[in-house]
Design an enzyme around this catalytic site. Structure first.
Site, mmCIF file in Angstrom:
data_model
loop_
_atom_site.group_PDB
_atom_site.id
_atom_site.type_symbol
_atom_site.label_atom_id
_atom_site.label_comp_id
_atom_site.label_asym_id
_atom_site.label_seq_id
_atom_site.Cartn_x
_atom_site.Cartn_y
_atom_site.Cartn_z
ATOM 1 N N ARG A 26 24.807 15.629 5.917
ATOM 2 C CA ARG A 26 24.491 16.419 7.002
ATOM 3 C C ARG A 26 26.194 16.653 7.465
ATOM 4 O O ARG A 26 26.102 17.818 8.332
ATOM 5 C CB ARG A 26 24.036 15.432 8.483
ATOM 6 C CG ARG A 26 25.352 16.270 9.370
ATOM 7 C CD ARG A 26 23.834 15.699 11.129
ATOM 8 N NE ARG A 26 23.926 16.685 11.897
ATOM 9 C CZ ARG A 26 24.428 15.397 12.943
ATOM 10 N NH1 ARG A 26 24.878 14.303 12.965
ATOM 11 N NH2 ARG A 26 24.591 16.471 14.283
ATOM 12 N N ILE A 52 25.248 21.597 17.070
ATOM 13 C CA ILE A 52 25.111 21.707 15.618
ATOM 14 C C ILE A 52 23.585 19.791 16.075
ATOM 15 O O ILE A 52 24.298 18.971 16.873
ATOM 16 C CB ILE A 52 24.633 20.584 14.505
ATOM 17 C CG1 ILE A 52 24.109 20.238 13.552
ATOM 18 C CG2 ILE A 52 25.955 19.674 14.818
ATOM 19 C CD1 ILE A 52 24.961 19.594 11.509
ATOM 20 N N SER A 53 22.400 20.193 15.843
ATOM 21 C CA SER A 53 21.868 19.429 16.887
ATOM 22 C C SER A 53 21.567 18.017 15.470
ATOM 23 O O SER A 53 21.517 17.727 14.869
ATOM 24 C CB SER A 53 20.287 19.831 16.373
ATOM 25 O OG SER A 53 19.980 20.875 17.024
ATOM 26 N N GLN A 54 21.020 16.106 16.999
ATOM 27 C CA GLN A 54 20.740 15.160 15.620
ATOM 28 C C GLN A 54 20.268 15.105 15.116
ATOM 29 O O GLN A 54 18.513 15.893 15.056
ATOM 30 C CB GLN A 54 20.727 14.521 17.425
ATOM 31 C CG GLN A 54 19.828 14.289 18.682
ATOM 32 C CD GLN A 54 19.155 13.878 19.410
ATOM 33 O OE1 GLN A 54 20.659 14.187 20.371
ATOM 34 N NE2 GLN A 54 19.176 12.481 19.477
ATOM 35 N N PHE A 195 18.975 21.944 24.061
ATOM 36 C CA PHE A 195 19.303 23.458 23.553
ATOM 37 C C PHE A 195 20.767 24.562 24.579
ATOM 38 O O PHE A 195 20.391 24.153 25.244
ATOM 39 C CB PHE A 195 18.545 23.854 22.597
ATOM 40 C CG PHE A 195 17.864 22.489 21.624
ATOM 41 C CD1 PHE A 195 17.763 23.095 20.585
ATOM 42 C CD2 PHE A 195 16.839 22.096 21.606
ATOM 43 C CE1 PHE A 195 17.627 22.396 19.435
ATOM 44 C CE2 PHE A 195 16.795 21.135 21.170
ATOM 45 C CZ PHE A 195 16.525 21.502 19.704
#
Length: 205
Positions: A26, A52-54, A195
């Site tokens: 990541r 950026i999503s977890q 989101f």
């Protein structure tokens, strides 16, 4: 191993998904002052007001998508490119679109550096999908709409799956899985999420 243990504890049990996430670091997808937090299970800001999503949410969405090696996948909302990179380890071909040119450019640089040759990235209004490449076996949307966009539903192959967040506001959203059948669509609610909104049109950069 600690990373994989953390993912498993959040409900990600698919071995292929865990392997793909182990293969994609990541860190290259997190820039600037947040770079030292790349390995934390939390969403982080990126350019153009996006996030950026977890990792646990990326894993759960990928698992729900149930990608096979033969699948052609559309991702709406390239963002950092992290999700597309993981999908590239699972699918035959990944098409990813974002309304921000800068995000697509930076994501493509990461794809090139990682030698991920089965990803096609482009700047486009993702709410309309990619009709020229349809139908898709799988569609993943990384921004929330009030309802699943009609053009994306139309671009699903029979037997195809779409995973996306839906909700009326930033505060009340659900991750849902849509499966297309000969006679219509099945909708399954998976979990609450948050989101950025799905916005029509192209970004300013």
């Amino acid at each position: 191993m600690q990373f994989l243990f953390a993912l498993r504890s959040k409900g990600i049990t698919d071995t292929r998904v865990l392997t793909a996430m182990e293969q994609i670091d990541r860190a290259p997808f997190v820039k600037g002052i947040f770079a030292d937090r790349a390995y934390e299970d939390m969403p982080l800001p990126i350019a153009c007001g996006q996030t950026i999503s977890q990792p646990s949410v990326v894993g759960l969405m990928t698992q729900a998508l149930d990608v096979s090696r033969r699948d052609k996948v559309l991702e709406v909302g390239t963002g950092s490119g992290y999700q597309a990179a993981i999908l590239s380890k699972l699918a035959r071909r990944v098409y990813t679109v974002d309304r921000h040119k800068r995000l697509v450019r930076e994501a493509q640089a990461n794809f090139d550096a990682l030698d991920l040759a089965n990803i096609t990235s482009m700047t486009a209004d993702g709410s309309f999908g990619l009709p020229d490449q349809a139908p898709f076996d799988r569609i993943l949307v990384t921004a929330a709409a009030e309802d699943p966009p009609g053009p994306l539903l139309a671009q699903m192959r029979i037997g195809g799956i779409m995973v996306l967040p839906v909700g009326q506001s930033d505060h009340v959203q659900s991750l849902i899985r849509v499966t297309r059948h000969e006679t219509g669509f099945d909708y399954e609610e998976l979990r609450p999420v948050r989101f950025v909104p799905l916005v029509e049109g192209l970004g300013s950069e």
